[in-house]
Design an enzyme around this catalytic site. Sequence first.
Site, PDB file in Angstrom:
ATOM      1  N   HIS A 378       0.794  -1.233   0.000  1.00  0.00           N
ATOM      2  CA  HIS A 378       0.000   0.000   0.000  1.00  0.00           C
ATOM      3  C   HIS A 378       0.821   1.274   0.000  1.00  0.00           C
ATOM      4  O   HIS A 378       0.250   2.363  -0.036  1.00  0.00           O
ATOM      5  CB  HIS A 378      -0.940   0.040   1.205  1.00  0.00           C
ATOM      6  CG  HIS A 378      -2.152  -0.814   1.041  1.00  0.00           C
ATOM      7  ND1 HIS A 378      -3.306  -0.339   0.461  1.00  0.00           N
ATOM      8  CD2 HIS A 378      -2.389  -2.098   1.359  1.00  0.00           C
ATOM      9  CE1 HIS A 378      -4.215  -1.310   0.447  1.00  0.00           C
ATOM     10  NE2 HIS A 378      -3.680  -2.396   0.981  1.00  0.00           N
ATOM     11  N   LYS A 569      -8.666  14.216   3.373  1.00  0.00           N
ATOM     12  CA  LYS A 569      -7.880  12.984   3.462  1.00  0.00           C
ATOM     13  C   LYS A 569      -7.019  13.125   4.718  1.00  0.00           C
ATOM     14  O   LYS A 569      -6.990  14.202   5.317  1.00  0.00           O
ATOM     15  CB  LYS A 569      -6.999  12.801   2.225  1.00  0.00           C
ATOM     16  CG  LYS A 569      -6.200  14.060   1.842  1.00  0.00           C
ATOM     17  CD  LYS A 569      -5.414  13.903   0.535  1.00  0.00           C
ATOM     18  CE  LYS A 569      -6.265  13.951  -0.698  1.00  0.00           C
ATOM     19  NZ  LYS A 569      -6.278  12.680  -1.425  1.00  0.00           N
ATOM     20  N   ARG A 570      -6.345  12.060   5.144  1.00  0.00           N
ATOM     21  CA  ARG A 570      -5.438  12.218   6.277  1.00  0.00           C
ATOM     22  C   ARG A 570      -4.445  13.345   6.009  1.00  0.00           C
ATOM     23  O   ARG A 570      -4.036  13.563   4.854  1.00  0.00           O
ATOM     24  CB  ARG A 570      -4.698  10.894   6.550  1.00  0.00           C
ATOM     25  CG  ARG A 570      -5.568   9.826   7.184  1.00  0.00           C
ATOM     26  CD  ARG A 570      -6.086  10.249   8.551  1.00  0.00           C
ATOM     27  NE  ARG A 570      -5.007  10.277   9.523  1.00  0.00           N
ATOM     28  CZ  ARG A 570      -4.841   9.381  10.481  1.00  0.00           C
ATOM     29  NH1 ARG A 570      -5.711   8.377  10.622  1.00  0.00           N
ATOM     30  NH2 ARG A 570      -3.833   9.466  11.332  1.00  0.00           N
ATOM     31  N   LYS A 575       0.822  14.284   1.071  1.00  0.00           N
ATOM     32  CA  LYS A 575      -0.456  14.637   0.442  1.00  0.00           C
ATOM     33  C   LYS A 575      -0.530  16.143   0.142  1.00  0.00           C
ATOM     34  O   LYS A 575      -1.456  16.607  -0.528  1.00  0.00           O
ATOM     35  CB  LYS A 575      -1.622  14.182   1.315  1.00  0.00           C
ATOM     36  CG  LYS A 575      -1.750  12.654   1.392  1.00  0.00           C
ATOM     37  CD  LYS A 575      -2.837  12.250   2.377  1.00  0.00           C
ATOM     38  CE  LYS A 575      -2.993  10.750   2.546  1.00  0.00           C
ATOM     39  NZ  LYS A 575      -3.767  10.114   1.449  1.00  0.00           N
ATOM     40  N   THR A 677      -8.236   6.697  -3.017  1.00  0.00           N
ATOM     41  CA  THR A 677      -9.600   6.267  -3.335  1.00  0.00           C
ATOM     42  C   THR A 677     -10.551   7.443  -3.172  1.00  0.00           C
ATOM     43  O   THR A 677     -11.630   7.456  -3.771  1.00  0.00           O
ATOM     44  CB  THR A 677     -10.061   5.113  -2.423  1.00  0.00           C
ATOM     45  OG1 THR A 677      -9.788   5.466  -1.067  1.00  0.00           O
ATOM     46  CG2 THR A 677      -9.362   3.818  -2.781  1.00  0.00           C
ATOM     47  N   LYS A 681     -14.054   8.731  -5.394  1.00  0.00           N
ATOM     48  CA  LYS A 681     -15.359   9.113  -4.836  1.00  0.00           C
ATOM     49  C   LYS A 681     -15.809  10.445  -5.420  1.00  0.00           C
ATOM     50  O   LYS A 681     -16.988  10.627  -5.734  1.00  0.00           O
ATOM     51  CB  LYS A 681     -15.272   9.217  -3.303  1.00  0.00           C
ATOM     52  CG  LYS A 681     -14.888   7.915  -2.601  1.00  0.00           C
ATOM     53  CD  LYS A 681     -14.547   8.169  -1.125  1.00  0.00           C
ATOM     54  CE  LYS A 681     -13.805   6.979  -0.528  1.00  0.00           C
ATOM     55  NZ  LYS A 681     -13.175   7.314   0.774  1.00  0.00           N
TER      56      LYS A 681
HETATM   57  C1  LIG Z   1     -11.898   7.386   1.090  1.00  0.00           C
HETATM   58  C2  LIG Z   1     -11.460   7.842   2.430  1.00  0.00           C
HETATM   59  C3  LIG Z   1     -10.113   8.064   2.697  1.00  0.00           C
HETATM   60  C4  LIG Z   1      -9.042   7.913   1.648  1.00  0.00           C
HETATM   61  O1  LIG Z   1      -8.870   9.159   1.020  1.00  0.00           O
HETATM   62  P1  LIG Z   1      -7.584   9.465   0.113  1.00  0.00           P
HETATM   63  O2  LIG Z   1      -7.900  10.790  -0.481  1.00  0.00           O
HETATM   64  O3  LIG Z   1      -7.518   8.381  -0.916  1.00  0.00           O
HETATM   65  O4  LIG Z   1      -6.420   9.489   1.024  1.00  0.00           O
HETATM   66  C5  LIG Z   1      -9.758   8.503   3.964  1.00  0.00           C
HETATM   67  N1  LIG Z   1     -10.684   8.706   4.912  1.00  0.00           N
HETATM   68  C6  LIG Z   1     -11.984   8.515   4.693  1.00  0.00           C
HETATM   69  C7  LIG Z   1     -12.945   8.772   5.783  1.00  0.00           C
HETATM   70  C8  LIG Z   1     -12.422   8.074   3.448  1.00  0.00           C
HETATM   71  O5  LIG Z   1     -13.736   7.866   3.243  1.00  0.00           O
END
Ligand SMILES: *Cc1c(COP(=O)(O)O)cnc(C)c1O
Length: 849
Positions: A378, A569-570, A575, A677, A681
């Site tokens: 990952h 995101k985190r 990032k 991911t 979305k």
């Molecule tokens: C999808 C999701 C992530 C992953 O987000 P990335 O932008 O791919 O890092 C992290 N936290 C939550 C709550 C999510 O739904």
Amino acid sequence: MATPQSDVERRKQISVRGIAEIDDVNEIKKTFNRHVHYTLVKDRNVATSRDYYFALAHTVRDHLVSRWIRTQQHYYNIDPKRVYYLSLEFYMGRSLSNTMINLGIQSSCDEALYQLGLDIEELEELEEDAGLGNGGLGRLAACFLDSMATLGMAAYGYGIRYEYGIFAQKIVNGEQQEEPDDWLRFGNPWEKARPEYMLPVNFYGNVIDTPEGKKWVNTQVIFALPYDNPIPGYKNNVVNTLRLWSAKSPVDFNLKFFNDGDYIQAVIDRNLAENISRVLYPNDNFFEGKELRLKQEYFMVAATLQDIIRRFKSAKFGTRASTRNSFEEFPDKVAIQLNDTHPSLAIPELMRLLVDVEGLSWDQAWDITTRTCAYTNHTVLPEALERWPVSLFQNILPRHLDIIYKINHIHLENVLKKWPGDLERMRAMSLVEEDGDKRINMANLSIVGSHAVNGVARIHSEIIKDDLFKNFYELSPEKFQNKTNGITPRRWLLLCNPGLSDLISEKIGEKWIVHLDELQKLKAYAKEPAFQRAVMKVKQENKLRLAQILEREYGVKVNPASMFDIHVKRIHEYKRQLLNVLHIITLYNRIKKNPSAKFAPRTVMIGGKAAPGYYTAKKIIKLINYVANVVNNDPIVGDKLKVIFLENYRVTLAEKIIPAADLSEQISTAGTEASGTGNMKFQLNGALTIGTLDGANVEMAEEMGRENIFIFGMTVEEVEALKQKGYNAYDYYNSNPELKQVVDQIQNGFFSPNNSDEFKDLADILLKYDRFYLLADYAAYIKKQEEVSTTYQDQSKWLEMAINNIATSGKFSSDRTIIEYGREIWGVEPSYEQLPDPSVPRELALKDN
Ligand SMILES: *Cc1c(COP(=O)(O)O)cnc(C)c1O
């Protein structure tokens, strides 16, 4: 709190989502009332909203039970190959709404609750998130469970039932504060404890030689108590199981104390042993080599493998009851997928069980183990790779250390056979790192012990072959694969964006829900003004709803006509939330410099949790809040620019934010985000992306065409070349006055008048220690953002692009991902067969046939 809907709106919603059957509605009302009475032990004079949530959850759960039992009976009867998805994280979020949707009873429940005078949306808000994950990795596991059930695979998730999930984030004076997530406080209506299947897990002790081989003795035993969670497929009557283990002290725990007479202390100490499943480690993409974490990993793996072997032996067909030969068919009946290296102790543990317990030869056991296990990588970030000190292993898992040494010995012989005399390569490929304190490299162990190794997006899978695992690729090229991540369209469109779902279904039917490629059919309408208007209306409603939530819950007013520019995101340096902040400050300076210039209004929202021990990530959160405070309170800026930090980003908040997004920020340094991911979305919900050629962004751009996405910045090759040449941030700082001004403002306390040093560390990173090349991508990012703003002014163009985004998101369904894992790694095909509906009496079902 849900917004009260007018009767007309409610009726309309129900009509597009299928008509509520009057018999179903009456039955649901009866069951609901029965649960208020018998399960909650309340009458309607004293029942609280939470009681009604639980009564509804139990009502919905009742609809799962027969399907769940029948699905498991069905698997027992046909004895298919089982897929086991092992993960230390399952970021499930809420279950109520997802369960109603997958069972197809949502409109009946809506109607029943309405007739009872209750607001179902208000009740849904009372469910705690199952926050048993940090971010993308844990959410991926949750999406995979949904897809495996929808595809009718005999699949099981295995993990830990953390008593405390990911912490709740509070922002106090601009800083992150962590609060424990006591998610089980009011009970969990979805889980079923299975104390009768409790299993022992051993720790510590020592290894002795016996005539029958090595034995692990004098161990401490902790029990693993399973809790089963139902995973319903989408309208196929399949209900799979997510089994989560909870630590339980054995009754004789610390009996020594008891014999010494300190009975009270012995009972108190029982809690200590149960700490194993107490709390999720809150790191994303970071390895923290703590003893308790190693115990969690082994606890999960040891309990799970016993369960897998028990189920294998108890199969209806064949004569598998504990004969050595029977294990030959183990890899034909069992596939184990390791979600990162976190469950990689499965490899030495399976070897231990087969050799020490089942009495197989080493070679037989190794063949079975490698044919059964597969490993998903990952991340390529070095600080995230698990490298456990040998000293910890020696103490906690001495037998496993022996086994790893033997695996390594044979592995290094193979390395030397291929590259005679190449000691450097041998050192690099060893499972045991000898430089400094000895460590076990868990990624190397996972590759050697698996028949398949996969990255999670095409570019990431190439990087692991070319770079991170180059030596292993040259040794065993046939193992390396790609499986581009995906997301479940049930939660990430049907559930979270009913307006868009209905609009799509009106246009192309409902097949997209299980065949997301169907969305291609929307391409034909991308330029159609009426469809554009309809898409715009849905987006506007979603933005308005989010604006109401922000005002109600955080007291902030946003302009719903402004562009919603969203970065959730985190929080992590790779990032590059800081790059987003550089853009915000640039916009601010431009407005201040020329207040009367035309400006496309933006509301920039940034959200995400920082690991509690990650100093720089926490500083970035503070900077965002301090910049927001200056920007939002400047009368010159007015409505043009607003900055909001979205507190406590989690699955439930993602479901509310993403449908309201105009612009999705996916701006990691090329080569650092394995897939992402979140990006998918947003695409699925009709937001446009500004992003780098990193992770799955590359494949998104390919699917939609470069004309439908805002790609900027260095490629992986350009990043590599810059690194080789030597990166000097001052080159960019000194040659770009606008950039210089921004960095200086961070540096000199412009945003922190009470402490001019507050953000010096961040400025220092940008100029001196930046591993992620923010200043090198700054100019390209700003320029691309200008293009975004210009495009946003052209509504019809923007909507055409948004529709093209939705129409080309089919590839990013986790159904597609899971079909590929099934075909190319597990040897399992999807079954679109419907199991029988248990609500239809058997004799009737027979007559129908
Ligand atoms: C999808 C999701 C992530 C992953 O987000 P990335 O932008 O791919 O890092 C992290 N936290 C939550 C709550 C999510 O739904």
